[in-house]
Write a protein that holds these residues in place. Structure first.
Motif, PDB file in Angstrom:
ATOM      1  N   UNK A 149       0.829  -1.206   0.000  1.00 29.10           N
ATOM      2  CA  UNK A 149       0.000   0.000   0.000  1.00 29.10           C
ATOM      3  C   UNK A 149       0.868   1.263   0.000  1.00 29.10           C
ATOM      4  N   UNK A 150       1.972   1.213   0.706  1.00 28.92           N
ATOM      5  CA  UNK A 150       2.853   2.386   0.802  1.00 28.92           C
ATOM      6  C   UNK A 150       3.724   2.582  -0.436  1.00 28.92           C
ATOM      7  N   UNK A 151       3.808   1.561  -1.271  1.00 23.13           N
ATOM      8  CA  UNK A 151       4.692   1.626  -2.443  1.00 23.13           C
ATOM      9  C   UNK A 151       4.036   2.373  -3.597  1.00 23.13           C
ATOM     10  N   UNK A 152       4.831   2.669  -4.613  1.00 20.58           N
ATOM     11  CA  UNK A 152       4.336   3.353  -5.806  1.00 20.58           C
ATOM     12  C   UNK A 152       4.148   2.397  -6.976  1.00 20.58           C
ATOM     13  N   UNK A 153       4.284   1.103  -6.743  1.00 26.55           N
ATOM     14  CA  UNK A 153       4.170   0.151  -7.842  1.00 26.55           C
ATOM     15  C   UNK A 153       2.711  -0.231  -8.095  1.00 26.55           C
ATOM     16  N   UNK A 154       2.481  -0.903  -9.211  1.00 24.38           N
ATOM     17  CA  UNK A 154       1.149  -1.389  -9.561  1.00 24.38           C
ATOM     18  C   UNK A 154       1.026  -2.832  -9.069  1.00 24.38           C
ATOM     19  N   UNK A 155       0.443  -3.003  -7.895  1.00 21.02           N
ATOM     20  CA  UNK A 155       0.354  -4.327  -7.290  1.00 21.02           C
ATOM     21  C   UNK A 155      -1.079  -4.855  -7.334  1.00 21.02           C
ATOM     22  N   UNK A 156      -1.187  -6.166  -7.279  1.00 21.91           N
ATOM     23  CA  UNK A 156      -2.473  -6.836  -7.081  1.00 21.91           C
ATOM     24  C   UNK A 156      -2.254  -7.979  -6.104  1.00 21.91           C
ATOM     25  N   UNK A 204      -3.619  -2.186  -7.613  1.00 23.27           N
ATOM     26  CA  UNK A 204      -3.692  -1.602  -6.270  1.00 23.27           C
ATOM     27  C   UNK A 204      -4.970  -2.011  -5.538  1.00 23.27           C
ATOM     28  N   UNK A 205      -5.385  -3.252  -5.788  1.00 27.82           N
ATOM     29  CA  UNK A 205      -6.552  -3.826  -5.123  1.00 27.82           C
ATOM     30  C   UNK A 205      -6.220  -5.239  -4.650  1.00 27.82           C
ATOM     31  N   UNK A 206      -7.081  -5.768  -3.779  1.00 34.49           N
ATOM     32  CA  UNK A 206      -6.852  -7.101  -3.207  1.00 34.49           C
ATOM     33  C   UNK A 206      -8.097  -7.957  -3.383  1.00 34.49           C
ATOM     34  N   UNK A 207      -8.364  -8.422  -4.594  1.00 35.32           N
ATOM     35  CA  UNK A 207      -9.590  -9.194  -4.839  1.00 35.32           C
ATOM     36  C   UNK A 207      -9.548 -10.582  -4.192  1.00 35.32           C
TER      37      UNK A 207
END
Length: 212
Positions: A149-156, A204-207
């Motif tokens: 959440x604190x990072x600037x990357x595109x995470x899932x 940037x979501x956690x499905x």
């Protein structure tokens, strides 16, 4: 074909990871896999490059990720070993920043909490069971989520219930607030992870994903 795209994979030697590697190869991706015991890995392909080492070592993660376009992790906590989720995530994020890589896709259990959840009774029970019986592992996984959440990357962050290690029927349900099914097939997890390489829906979501 995707041979011009190179994907770094953590956990590729695990039970879910093997489904992921097979799916990536079927789609034509070149895959760099981090393995602690390469001699035990049975999948053979000219699209595979193996990096030997452990995810808790920053230099190993940098070697794995260098030259890749995205990172996928199915890494899990091994019984009796050092906690891995937070440290591995920190190493991955640091290496991604160093090499300018933006996309990170990873798997966790339904016990991870986010501010956007509206977990129903069954999911709450499962979450509380994990917190009670494996508090250190739960806390470690939660810390990894906070790093994302604190990072600037595109995470899932893909949250999954109990895994059946065989092929499913491809009928995967997705929910951002709650897990409405109690199982997921490993093949379905692999399909969803690979799909995220070309789909921005869950950045940037956690499905939660599950088979109904």
């Amino acid at each position: 074909m995707n041979q011009n795209r190179k994907i770094a994979v953590l956990g590729g030697g695990g039970r879910t990871g093997k489904y992921l590697i097979t799916k990536l190869i079927d789609k034509g991706y070149f895959v760099k896999i981090l393995l602690r015991d390469p001699e035990k890995f049975e999948i053979k392909s000219s699209l595979i490059q193996i990096i030997q080492g452990d995810a808790i070592e920053g230099s190993i993660i940098r070697s794995l990720i260098h030259g890749c376009d995205a990172v996928i992790s199915t890494i899990g906590q091994r019984k009796g070993e050092q906690l891995i989720a937070e440290q591995a995530t920190r190493n991955v994020l640091d290496a991604m920043l160093q090499f300018g890589i933006e996309r990170y896709i990873l798997v966790a259990g339904i016990n991870i909490d986010t501010p956007f959840d509206n977990k129903g009774p069954e999911t709450v029970i499962a979450t509380n069971w994990m917190k009670t019986n494996f508090p250190l592992i739960q806390e470690d996984r939660q810390k990894a989520y906070k790093l994302l959440v604190k990072s600037d990357i595109k995470w899932t962050l893909v949250r999954v219930p109990f895994i059946y290690f065989n092929n499913g029927d491809g009928n995967v349900d997705i929910n951002l607030n709650d897990c409405l099914g109690n199982k997921i097939y490993a093949d379905n997890i692999a399909w969803f992870l690979v799909k995220q390489l070309t789909d921005d829906t869950y950045i940037n979501k956690a499905p939660f994903i599950y088979n109904s």
